[in-house]
Design an enzyme around this catalytic site. Structure first.
Site, PDB file in Angstrom:
ATOM      1  N   LYS A 492       8.029   7.834   7.541  1.00 28.62           N
ATOM      2  CA  LYS A 492       7.967   6.633   7.769  1.00 28.62           C
ATOM      3  C   LYS A 492       8.518   5.727   6.662  1.00 28.62           C
ATOM      4  CE  LYS A 492       3.478   6.251   6.566  1.00 28.62           C
ATOM      5  NZ  LYS A 492       1.798   6.381   7.230  1.00 28.62           N
ATOM      6  N   TYR A 717      13.839 -17.943 -16.273  1.00 29.93           N
ATOM      7  CA  TYR A 717      13.530 -19.197 -15.703  1.00 29.93           C
ATOM      8  C   TYR A 717      12.178 -19.606 -16.233  1.00 29.93           C
ATOM      9  CZ  TYR A 717      16.863 -18.433 -11.828  1.00 29.93           C
ATOM     10  OH  TYR A 717      18.053 -18.341 -11.161  1.00 29.93           O
TER      11      TYR A 717
HETATM   12  C1  LIG Z   1       1.006   7.277   6.605  1.00 29.25           C
HETATM   13  C2  LIG Z   1      -0.021   7.967   7.292  1.00 29.25           C
HETATM   14  C3  LIG Z   1      -0.254   9.441   6.740  1.00 29.25           C
HETATM   15  C4  LIG Z   1      -0.062   9.741   5.514  1.00 29.25           C
HETATM   16  O1  LIG Z   1      -1.028   9.434   4.329  1.00 29.25           O
HETATM   17  P1  LIG Z   1      -0.659   9.698   2.717  1.00 29.25           P
HETATM   18  O2  LIG Z   1      -1.996   8.807   2.189  1.00 29.25           O
HETATM   19  O3  LIG Z   1       0.661   9.107   2.344  1.00 29.25           O
HETATM   20  O4  LIG Z   1      -0.696  11.323   2.691  1.00 29.25           O
HETATM   21  C5  LIG Z   1      -1.072  10.159   7.534  1.00 29.25           C
HETATM   22  N1  LIG Z   1      -1.394   9.728   9.059  1.00 29.25           N
HETATM   23  C6  LIG Z   1      -1.102   8.753   9.414  1.00 29.25           C
HETATM   24  C7  LIG Z   1      -1.551   8.066  10.542  1.00 29.25           C
HETATM   25  C8  LIG Z   1      -0.297   7.803   8.498  1.00 29.25           C
HETATM   26  O5  LIG Z   1       0.151   6.438   8.976  1.00 29.25           O
END
Ligand SMILES: *Cc1c(COP(=O)(O)O)cnc(C)c1O
Length: 823
Positions: A492, A717
């Site tokens: 993601k 700035y």
């Molecule tokens: C993002 C996510 C993970 C992975 O988590 P990490 O801490 O990056 O390993 C696992 N399960 C779900 C449902 C997530 O949204």
């Protein structure tokens, strides 16, 4: 070189046991990769077992290609048909057997073998020494950084009988590994480069690390080392007799006393020998690391008795080289593989293999120069022709004289140019559209000019992704779990900033089982880029149902309402949809809560069109000790809820709960699958295995301008930066719009320039940031600055501004170009 071996010889070397059909065909090739088979009738295929794949799985395919000889683990049981047609040599451990065969081959090579080990510089010293020695000898050397337990045997098989010297490097990561490499390489001459101070997981102490590395030279006749590194020097001097040691130093009193005189980009190197004679060489660079590396090269060449003039001739052609095989965005949606430093067949194989692992494109184009390899050209170009066939190259562009030989050897359309200049004059970049282009050539052809013409303009800021580090991290997590447990990788948010398509593709070749994205669009992009793994979508919306169906994406269903909507959709279209159920055990974000379970069970019965592919929950605090009890509570509640759901199912969905931190802390709850996220990208959030992961991404930019400022000047700035006594600043081509967090303003953040820290001065701007470089002597526009990467820990940076590494990684803007490489 694989000296022709026979089955009885292999049985003897490996203490193996033969089953199946005996053949008397000599073995002239050894392969561990099912895609690199050139002469199947003479190939012994060695089935290695990796973290994920078992080479034995390819046996049926390989038999189809004509292979009849296999080296397998002792528990491998061929089918009666296989036994009838093929010979199987069963051994306790196929990797050990591969090493034993390599050791045997090495013993039959009568010429000098040079072994190189140490923490840094191995590969570059090997390459440079190869270039210098090749002025006088035919040289074999390991391709790229093939220095591991499997890489070293493969390197040995690349030595041919016409070679006059071989250079092999050895790399180890834990105690006990050098023994095997030593028995294969058996160096006559050794080079110990240096030792890094970084703590390494596999060793108790620095001494232990040095001692283990030095085992390589147990039987060497001579060992070259730099006495200016006190720790290794002490160990070496305690362990090896004086007569074996060849020391160099900037201090007098060693075999070679060195001094350097730099003039801009050039350096004169003066070596004073202990008979007080002096030798002078010149090299086209002046940085400290390169000078140390080249001094090892000089001492080795002199020790081997190479003529001074030939050594200088070799040095004249050196440049600090980038050995990496790099994947870059090219023009018109093409992908370029930049291998502009490659000069032999072994390197070409590595590059073609990398090419074959990329996402499918319109066609595969190979731009190749003469291979500057001495030895029989008919044989070399014959192999090039075979390789292009087995890797299904569609079009070849050859540059040089010798390469013309390919014309009679392949039946593809070929384009030939006598020189890089003529090729560039005739090159119309627009002819490439959505192609996969491998550009590989010897240094002297200067193919970086070709890459420049064909790459998408990359300026200022780049995010470099080290695919080897990604593999390393993936395998680290694989080792924490049962071989049967599947791995879903979270890609993601553009794969945590790394670039979803390339990373997903790499995961596909590494053997991940599932991918997950946040939104349907992200999944569609992956499908359009040729990713075939199953993809779970965490947060699908009703508007995207058509997309889910069209692109075979598997939605997460998290509420009774959503279940119904999707259920009706499936009924109306008369289709089955695989879905994943999110069970909320404490996150309270999305998901079915306990009181929804009976309704959920009814819905499952009502809509059999929705097929439950998996059931999962998500832990809220797996990375922190203080939430341990809550995590256990969540896991236990999940077990109860999933049992209820399973009670109405006639089939078994996958059950999963653990994220990266959970894999480390709760291995007993790994169930059918784990969901790997941040750990893959190099951050071990529990802090338990800090040294075990490798940083995957390096964010780099360049200095746009350097300014000397008088006392009292303010910077940026709102006049937030000040230099009360005057000083020097550098303006970098990165700002908060690129993802460089504005909270790094006013000294909270720092970057690395020439390996040293330069603090942010003033406020971060939208596209730029200024850093204080008052105490840097030589610094100029165009120099590189590292924002994060190997020497700057993301965790530390995140702490400094009160956030978490996740945010830093995912904030990197998509306008920053991603470049991928294998090192
Ligand atoms: C993002 C996510 C993970 C992975 O988590 P990490 O801490 O990056 O390993 C696992 N399960 C779900 C449902 C997530 O949204």
């Amino acid at each position: 070189m694989v000296l022709n071996l026979t089955i009885p010889q292999v049985l003897e070397i490996t203490s193996g046991q033969l089953i199946g059909k005996f053949t008397a065909v000599p073995i002239s090739k050894i392969s561990i990769d099912s895609r690199q088979i050139l002469q199947p009738d003479q190939t012994l295929f060695v089935a290695l077992r990796g973290a994920k794949a078992d080479g034995a799985a390819f046996i049926p395919n390989l038999m189809g290609e004509g292979i009849q000889l296999f080296l397998v683990h002792e528990d491998f049981q061929p089918t009666p048909d296989q036994e009838k047609d093929c010979a199987f040599i069963r051994v306790r451990d196929t990797r050990v057997a591969l090493q034993q065969i390599a050791a045997y081959q090495r013993k039959n090579f009568p010429k000098p073998v040079i072994g190189i080990t140490g923490s840094n510089g191995k590969t570059i010293i090997k390459e440079w020494l190869g270039q210098v020695l090749s002025q006088s000898f035919t040289v074999a050397k390991s391709p790229k950084s093939y220095n591991s337990q499997v890489g070293v045997p493969l390197s040995v098989f690349g030595i041919e009988s016409y070679h006059q010297v071989a250079i092999l490097e050895a790399g180890i990561s834990k105690r006990g590994e050098m023994q095997a490499l030593q028995s294969i390489i058996q160096p006559d001459l050794g080079i110990f480069t240096n030792i890094g101070s970084a703590h390494e997981e596999g060793f108790e102490s620095l001494e232990e690390k040095i001692r283990e590395k030095l085992m390589l030279f147990e039987d060497a006749k001579l060992l070259i080392y730099c006495k200016d590194h006190p720790w290794p020097a002490k160990e070496i001097e305690g362990k090896f007799e004086e007569i074996k040691r060849v020391a160099w130093s900037i201090q007098p009193g060693t075999d070679f006393c060195v001094s350097y005189k730099s003039f801009e980009e050039k350096t004169k190197i003066i070596l004073l020998k202990n008979d007080l004679s002096t030798l002078t060489f010149s090299v086209p660079f002046s940085d400290k690391a390169s000078l140390e590396n080249i001094t090892h090269v000089l001492v080795a060449a002199l020790t081997l008795g190479q003529e001074i003039s030939a050594i200088q001739e070799g040095l004249d052609h050196l440049k600090p080289i980038d050995m990496r095989l790099t994947l870059k965005p090219g023009i018109n949606d093409s992908l370029l593989i930049d291998d502009t430093y490659n000069n032999d067949l072994a390197g070409l194989k590595v590059a073609l293999e990398f090419l074959s692992q990329q996402r499918p494109k319109r066609s595969k184009i190979l731009i190749l120069s003469d291979l500057l390899q001495q030895g029989a050209p008919e044989k070399i170009y014959g192999e090039v022709a075979d390789l292009t066939k087995s890797y299904e190259i569609d079009h070849i562009i050859g540059v040089g004289k010798e390469i013309q030989r390919l014309k009679s050897l392949v039946d593809l359309e070929l384009e030939m140019y006598p020189s890089t200049d003529t090729f560039l004059q005739n090159l119309d970049p627009e002819r490439f559209q959505n192609d996969l282009i491998l550009i590989t050539g010897a240094r002297s052809f200067a193919f970086e000019r070709v890459v420049n013409r064909l790459q998408q303009r990359i300026h200022g800021t780049t995010l470099e992704i080290n695919l080897n580090a990604l593999t390393h991290n993936f395998n680290f997590y694989k080792r924490q779990i049962d071989p049967k447990t599947k791995v879903m990788v979270m890609v993601k948010a553009f794969a945590y900033g790394g670039g979803a398509a390339e990373i997903a593709n790499h995961l596909q070749t590494m053997g991940a089982d599932y991918l997950a994205v946040a939104f349907s669009d992200e999944g569609v992009t992956l499908r359009k880029q040729g990713i075939r793994l199953p993809i779970m979508v965490l947060n699908p919306v009703e508007e995207s149902f058509d997309l889910l169906r069209e692109y075979q994406l598997e939605p997460v269903v998290f509420s009774p309402e959503f279940f119904k909507k999707l259920g009706y959709y499936a009924q109306n279209h008369q289709i089955q949809i695989p879905i994943h159920l999110d069970l909320d055990t404490g996150m309270h974000r999305l998901g079915f809560e306990r009181h929804h379970i009976s309704e959920l069970k009814a819905l499952i019965k009502l809509f059999p069109e929705l097929k439950i592919a998996s059931l999962y929950t998500h832990l809220v605090g797996a990375d922190e000790d203080e939430h341990h009890e809550f995590s256990i509570l969540q896991l236990e509640q999940f077990m109860e809820m999933k049992a209820e759901v399973e009670s109405v199912l006639a089939y078994k969905p996958l059950i999963h709960a653990l994220n990266s931190a959970g894999i480390i802390r709760y291995p007993t709850y790994q169930m059918d699958m784990v969901r790997l996220g941040i750990g893959l990208y190099g951050v071990e959030v529990t802090g338990k295995y800090d040294g075990s992961l490798k940083p995957v991404s390096t964010l780099k930019t360049t200095i746009s301008q350097v300014k000397e400022l008088p006392a009292g000047a303010t910077i940026g700035y709102s006049r937030k930066g000040a230099l009360p006594t005057g000083g020097k600043i550098a303006t970098l081509a990165i700002g908060y719009a690129d993802g460089y967090d504005r909270r790094f303003s006013q000294g909270k953040g720092f970057v690395l320039i020439q390996g040293r820290k330069a603090p942010v001065i003033g406020n971060v701007c939208m596209d730029m940031v200024m850093v204080d470089v008052s105490d840097f002597e030589e610094i100029k526009a165009g120099d590189e600055a590292i924002i994060y990467g190997e020497q700057i820990s993301l965790k530390e940076l995140a702490d400094r501004i009160g956030t978490i590494p996740y945010e830093l990684l995912t904030n990197i803007s998509t306008r920053v170009k991603r470049v991928y490489y294998l090192d």
